[in-house]
Design an enzyme around this catalytic site. Sequence first.
Site, PDB file in Angstrom:
ATOM      1  N   ASN A  48       0.839  -1.201   0.000  1.00  0.00           N
ATOM      2  CA  ASN A  48       0.000   0.000   0.000  1.00  0.00           C
ATOM      3  C   ASN A  48       0.874   1.251   0.000  1.00  0.00           C
ATOM      4  O   ASN A  48       1.933   1.306   0.633  1.00  0.00           O
ATOM      5  CB  ASN A  48      -1.002   0.006   1.155  1.00  0.00           C
ATOM      6  CG  ASN A  48      -0.398  -0.247   2.519  1.00  0.00           C
ATOM      7  OD1 ASN A  48       0.604  -0.937   2.652  1.00  0.00           O
ATOM      8  ND2 ASN A  48      -1.008   0.316   3.541  1.00  0.00           N
ATOM      9  N   GLU A  70       0.319   5.211   0.674  1.00  0.00           N
ATOM     10  CA  GLU A  70      -0.623   6.218   1.162  1.00  0.00           C
ATOM     11  C   GLU A  70      -0.223   7.613   0.697  1.00  0.00           C
ATOM     12  O   GLU A  70       0.877   7.821   0.163  1.00  0.00           O
ATOM     13  CB  GLU A  70      -0.693   6.149   2.701  1.00  0.00           C
ATOM     14  CG  GLU A  70      -1.206   4.791   3.167  1.00  0.00           C
ATOM     15  CD  GLU A  70      -1.453   4.695   4.657  1.00  0.00           C
ATOM     16  OE1 GLU A  70      -0.977   5.572   5.421  1.00  0.00           O
ATOM     17  OE2 GLU A  70      -2.123   3.725   5.055  1.00  0.00           O
ATOM     18  N   CYS A  80      -4.189   0.613  -2.616  1.00  0.00           N
ATOM     19  CA  CYS A  80      -3.994  -0.640  -1.876  1.00  0.00           C
ATOM     20  C   CYS A  80      -2.910  -1.505  -2.510  1.00  0.00           C
ATOM     21  O   CYS A  80      -2.654  -1.444  -3.720  1.00  0.00           O
ATOM     22  CB  CYS A  80      -5.278  -1.456  -1.844  1.00  0.00           C
ATOM     23  SG  CYS A  80      -6.604  -0.731  -0.894  1.00  0.00           S
ATOM     24  N   GLU A 120      -3.002  -4.700  -3.175  1.00  0.00           N
ATOM     25  CA  GLU A 120      -3.507  -5.637  -4.190  1.00  0.00           C
ATOM     26  C   GLU A 120      -3.548  -5.001  -5.569  1.00  0.00           C
ATOM     27  O   GLU A 120      -3.181  -5.613  -6.571  1.00  0.00           O
ATOM     28  CB  GLU A 120      -4.918  -6.105  -3.841  1.00  0.00           C
ATOM     29  CG  GLU A 120      -5.021  -6.874  -2.549  1.00  0.00           C
ATOM     30  CD  GLU A 120      -5.327  -5.965  -1.362  1.00  0.00           C
ATOM     31  OE1 GLU A 120      -4.765  -4.859  -1.298  1.00  0.00           O
ATOM     32  OE2 GLU A 120      -6.107  -6.382  -0.508  1.00  0.00           O
ATOM     33  N   CYS A 175     -10.137  -5.200   0.133  1.00  0.00           N
ATOM     34  CA  CYS A 175     -11.263  -4.264   0.212  1.00  0.00           C
ATOM     35  C   CYS A 175     -12.168  -4.439  -1.013  1.00  0.00           C
ATOM     36  O   CYS A 175     -11.792  -5.071  -2.010  1.00  0.00           O
ATOM     37  CB  CYS A 175     -10.760  -2.829   0.330  1.00  0.00           C
ATOM     38  SG  CYS A 175     -10.249  -2.089  -1.249  1.00  0.00           S
ATOM     39  N   CYS A 196     -10.733  -3.384  -4.434  1.00  0.00           N
ATOM     40  CA  CYS A 196      -9.748  -4.338  -4.956  1.00  0.00           C
ATOM     41  C   CYS A 196     -10.421  -5.611  -5.446  1.00  0.00           C
ATOM     42  O   CYS A 196      -9.983  -6.212  -6.427  1.00  0.00           O
ATOM     43  CB  CYS A 196      -8.704  -4.655  -3.894  1.00  0.00           C
ATOM     44  SG  CYS A 196      -7.579  -3.284  -3.597  1.00  0.00           S
TER      45      CYS A 196
HETATM   46  N1  THU Z   1      -5.216  -1.543   2.434  1.00  0.00           N
HETATM   47  C1  THU Z   1      -4.651  -2.357   1.491  1.00  0.00           C
HETATM   48  O1  THU Z   1      -3.523  -2.131   1.032  1.00  0.00           O
HETATM   49  N2  THU Z   1      -5.376  -3.412   1.070  1.00  0.00           N
HETATM   50  C2  THU Z   1      -6.617  -3.741   1.513  1.00  0.00           C
HETATM   51  O2  THU Z   1      -7.232  -4.691   1.028  1.00  0.00           O
HETATM   52  C3  THU Z   1      -7.241  -2.961   2.579  1.00  0.00           C
HETATM   53  C4  THU Z   1      -6.527  -1.731   2.987  1.00  0.00           C
HETATM   54  C5  THU Z   1      -4.439  -0.398   2.938  1.00  0.00           C
HETATM   55  C6  THU Z   1      -4.970   0.933   2.526  1.00  0.00           C
HETATM   56  C7  THU Z   1      -4.443   1.819   3.643  1.00  0.00           C
HETATM   57  O3  THU Z   1      -3.126   2.236   3.297  1.00  0.00           O
HETATM   58  C8  THU Z   1      -4.352   0.911   4.847  1.00  0.00           C
HETATM   59  O4  THU Z   1      -4.434  -0.417   4.350  1.00  0.00           O
HETATM   60  C9  THU Z   1      -5.446   1.135   5.873  1.00  0.00           C
HETATM   61  O5  THU Z   1      -6.687   1.124   5.272  1.00  0.00           O
END
Ligand code: THU
Length: 129
Positions: free
Chosen positions: A42, A44, A53, A55, A84, A87
């Site tokens: 991920n 941010e 994300c 994925e 999520c 994704c």
């Molecule tokens: N996140 C992912 O990378 N994948 C997911 O399936 C769920 C959430 C990340 C996004 C964000 O940077 C952190 O997790 C918290 O939501």
Amino acid sequence: MFPEDLLRAARTVAENAYAPYSKFTVGAAIMADDGRIFTGCNVENVSFGLTVCAERIALFKAVSEGVRHFTALALCAPESVTPCGACRQVLAEFCEPNLPIALTTGADDTIQMTTLGALFPSPFDTDAL
Ligand code: THU
């Protein structure tokens, strides 16, 4: 048997996560049908909605290298989490419902298995587009 190297790749790439806001570091590794592994973490942003994300980064890296067929996905997070909703829809564009998904943490060897179809039985799709 779920590929051990895919799990290892997801755990390793989670170390690259850029998650200064949530502190929730995620790693994803997707295996192509030719055995190649593509990884993502991920990433941010201070404008939170721009976060991407793990994925989607893994999948988009693969697709941008010309790969469109996948056999398995591994996900590593501080706790065992599922992809999520956004994704799941993106995965459904390229992956069959029987795609095996392994959910793991970096901490131990416990893995939870599911499939894309179990997590997301009714993706949006249409012949109109
Ligand atoms: N996140 C992912 O990378 N994948 C997911 O399936 C769920 C959430 C990340 C996004 C964000 O940077 C952190 O997790 C918290 O939501």
